[in-house]
Design an enzyme around this catalytic site. Structure first.
Site, mmCIF file in Angstrom:
data_model
loop_
_atom_site.group_PDB
_atom_site.id
_atom_site.type_symbol
_atom_site.label_atom_id
_atom_site.label_comp_id
_atom_site.label_asym_id
_atom_site.label_seq_id
_atom_site.Cartn_x
_atom_site.Cartn_y
_atom_site.Cartn_z
ATOM 1 C CG ASP A 19 -1.742 1.162 1.442
ATOM 2 O OD1 ASP A 19 -1.592 2.152 0.696
ATOM 3 O OD2 ASP A 19 -2.585 1.119 2.357
ATOM 4 C CG ASN A 33 -9.479 13.255 -10.550
ATOM 5 O OD1 ASN A 33 -9.553 14.473 -10.373
ATOM 6 N ND2 ASN A 33 -9.969 12.383 -9.689
ATOM 7 C CG ASP A 43 -6.830 11.057 -6.058
ATOM 8 O OD1 ASP A 43 -6.214 11.676 -5.175
ATOM 9 O OD2 ASP A 43 -7.468 11.624 -6.968
ATOM 10 C CB SER A 132 -2.848 5.026 -16.469
ATOM 11 O OG SER A 132 -2.831 6.425 -16.655
ATOM 12 N N GLY A 134 -5.778 1.484 -13.067
ATOM 13 C CA GLY A 134 -7.002 1.211 -12.320
ATOM 14 C C GLY A 134 -8.194 1.735 -13.110
ATOM 15 C CE1 TYR A 136 -9.002 8.586 -14.784
ATOM 16 C CE2 TYR A 136 -6.791 9.375 -15.260
ATOM 17 C CZ TYR A 136 -8.073 9.606 -14.794
ATOM 18 O OH TYR A 136 -8.414 10.864 -14.343
HETATM 19 P P1 ADP Z 1 -5.875 5.558 -12.359
HETATM 20 O O1 ADP Z 1 -7.081 6.445 -12.381
HETATM 21 O O2 ADP Z 1 -4.596 6.289 -12.734
HETATM 22 O O3 ADP Z 1 -6.071 4.296 -13.119
HETATM 23 P P2 ADP Z 1 -6.297 4.160 -9.818
HETATM 24 O O4 ADP Z 1 -6.084 4.682 -8.441
HETATM 25 O O5 ADP Z 1 -7.683 3.782 -10.211
HETATM 26 O O6 ADP Z 1 -5.651 5.242 -10.802
HETATM 27 O O7 ADP Z 1 -5.373 2.902 -10.038
HETATM 28 C C1 ADP Z 1 -3.997 2.958 -10.243
HETATM 29 C C2 ADP Z 1 -3.352 1.744 -9.600
HETATM 30 O O8 ADP Z 1 -3.201 1.970 -8.206
HETATM 31 C C3 ADP Z 1 -4.174 0.455 -9.742
HETATM 32 O O9 ADP Z 1 -3.302 -0.558 -10.196
HETATM 33 C C4 ADP Z 1 -4.646 0.198 -8.327
HETATM 34 O O10 ADP Z 1 -4.744 -1.187 -8.086
HETATM 35 C C5 ADP Z 1 -3.538 0.802 -7.514
HETATM 36 N N1 ADP Z 1 -3.843 1.173 -6.118
HETATM 37 C C6 ADP Z 1 -5.031 1.450 -5.546
HETATM 38 N N2 ADP Z 1 -4.865 1.740 -4.241
HETATM 39 C C7 ADP Z 1 -3.527 1.659 -3.987
HETATM 40 C C8 ADP Z 1 -2.694 1.826 -2.828
HETATM 41 N N3 ADP Z 1 -3.218 2.158 -1.645
HETATM 42 N N4 ADP Z 1 -1.347 1.644 -2.956
HETATM 43 C C9 ADP Z 1 -0.807 1.322 -4.142
HETATM 44 N N5 ADP Z 1 -1.522 1.145 -5.257
HETATM 45 C C10 ADP Z 1 -2.866 1.307 -5.189
#
Ligand code: ADP
Length: 189
Positions: A19, A33, A43, A132, A134, A136
């Site tokens: 994390d 975003n 985020d 990007s 997740g 995106y």
């Molecule tokens: P984006 O909108 O850029 O796609 P997201 O937050 O939806 O951003 O996802 C980006 C990546 O971050 C994904 O692979 C997701 O699994 C990961 N992610 C989500 N929460 C955490 C966290 N607490 N620590 C690290 N990675 C995370």
């Protein structure tokens, strides 16, 4: 050197599962975003754990530097608030639209602008999530290749950073990134 570590120039690139809000690097990067007002995924997690000071600074940045929102591929920096990391670098990765709409270039830019900002602040260690991939929708196989190449290219030219950590959120993402890192980052002498 551990098997999840790679030397690039003077820096170490490390890949771990975890994390990113727990990272103890000087800065962590937020896959934000353009609104900079928080959101889901990484985020949301960063704002929840970092506390309201991060959003306050994001609002100030919106009001002064980026009234229409932060452009894709750009990066800005705020406090880390209550996080272990002193700073959060907010960048906006591209939304995946099939791969022919400049996505690789914009994703590479998001990584490189974030690193540039870290260097300009004198920071030595930076942690990235998989930008990007997740909400995106960027496929991890392709995003990981772009991410690793962008970081490598930066570190080969820039010797002020000590460590870049990729903090991957799933076993699958870690495996994909590790597989690509062995091709992209390992020395083949
Ligand atoms: P984006 O909108 O850029 O796609 P997201 O937050 O939806 O951003 O996802 C980006 C990546 O971050 C994904 O692979 C997701 O699994 C990961 N992610 C989500 N929460 C955490 C966290 N607490 N620590 C690290 N990675 C995370």
């Amino acid at each position: 050197m551990a098997s999840n570590e790679f030397k690039v120039g003077k820096a170490t690139v490390r890949l771990v599962m975890g994390d990113i809000t727990e990272a103890e690097t000087d800065a962590i990067v937020n896959a934000a975003n353009s609104s900079l007002m928080g959101g889901g995924g990484v985020d949301g997690a960063i704002h929840r754990k970092g506390g309201p000071q991060i959003l306050e600074e994001c609002k100030r940045i919106r009001a002064t530097e980026w009234p229409d929102g932060l452009l894709t591929g750009k990066a800005v920096i705020t406090t880390g608030g209550n996080l272990k990391a002193k700073y959060v670098i907010h960048t906006v990765g591209p939304v995946w639209r099939g791969g022919n709409r400049g996505e690789p270039e914009l994703l590479a830019q998001a990584y490189q602008k974030s690193l540039r900002l870290a260097v300009s602040k004198g920071l030595k260690t930076v942690a990235f999530p998989s930008i990007s991939t997740g909400a995106y929708g960027y496929p991890v196989e392709e995003a990981s290749l772009v991410a690793l190449k962008a970081v490598k290219e930066f570190l080969e030219k820039e010797d002020n950073l000590d460590e870049v950590v990729f903090v991957l959120f799933s076993e699958h993402a870690l495996e994909v990134y590790m597989g690509k890192a062995k091709d992209v980052l390992a020395c083949h002498e």
